[in-house]
Design an enzyme around this catalytic site. Structure first.
Site, short mmCIF file in Angstrom:
data_model
loop_
_atom_site.label_atom_id
_atom_site.label_comp_id
_atom_site.label_asym_id
_atom_site.label_seq_id
_atom_site.Cartn_x
_atom_site.Cartn_y
_atom_site.Cartn_z
N ARG A 56 0.88 -1.18 0.00
CA ARG A 56 0.00 0.00 0.00
C ARG A 56 0.91 1.22 0.00
NH1 ARG A 56 -2.47 4.18 0.04
NH2 ARG A 56 -4.59 4.53 0.75
N GLU A 64 -11.20 4.82 -5.70
CA GLU A 64 -11.57 3.43 -5.49
C GLU A 64 -12.20 2.82 -6.74
OE1 GLU A 64 -10.94 1.65 -2.71
OE2 GLU A 64 -9.92 3.42 -1.92
N ARG A 100 -1.00 -5.22 5.07
CA ARG A 100 -0.29 -4.81 3.86
C ARG A 100 1.01 -4.11 4.23
NH1 ARG A 100 -5.15 -1.48 1.16
NH2 ARG A 100 -4.94 -0.54 3.22
#
Length: 171
Positions: A56, A64, A100
């Site tokens: 990330r 998104e 992440r």
């Protein structure tokens, strides 16, 4: 007596100093990874030592899935990373709450986090403690707005990615 006390103090201070440095990530080394694929504008998958890592991007938020400009942001990240060996730079916190890997992603001297903001396809976000390059991202945003790049051509996004996530929960 002084020598024995100084050795005692030193034996306490050195491990404390090393723990503080390593736990904060201050001495964490960058790593080289092989690009695998883009998940969205601000997330990608890379290979490191035979394992796939989901990365990330630190300090940026891209549109998104199904949000305006999400496809362009994803394509930008793909063009930046495709068929490349990338370098990951870490900040103070290495993982997010989803597990992440949090990183600044480089191709040579160019940083994806900064370039996607400069292209007008992501916004800077300050999420402490990882804020080392936030001022660079704000400058890139200022440049993108002035040059009307990406979504700044129409004055910005209708909703920030964070607002979009709240109003469009995953099923």
């Amino acid at each position: 007596m002084f020598r024995r006390n100084s050795h005692f103090l030193l034996s306490l201070l050195v491990p404390t100093f090393l723990f503080a440095c390593f736990s904060s990530g201050a001495l964490a080394a960058d790593i080289s990874v092989r690009f695998l694929n883009v998940l969205d504008g601000d997330s990608l998958r890379v290979e490191y030592r035979g394992d796939a890592l989901e990365v990330r991007l630190i300090g940026v938020d891209a549109p998104e899935y199904r949000q305006e400009f999400s496809r362009k942001a994803r394509e930008f990240s793909l063009r930046f990373c495709h068929r490349k060996t990338l370098r990951l730079e870490f900040d103070r916190q290495r993982r997010d709450r989803y597990g992440r890997t949090l990183a600044y992603v480089y191709d040579g001297e160019r940083m994806l986090n900064e370039e996607i903001v400069r292209a007008g396809l992501a916004i800077p976000v300050k999420i402490k403690p990882n804020a080392r390059h936030y001022s660079r991202f704000k400058l890139a945003e200022k440049e993108a707005r002035a040059k009307r790049h990406g979504f700044w051509r129409k004055g910005g996004l209708d909703m920030t990615p964070a607002q979009w996530r709240k109003t469009h929960p995953k099923r």
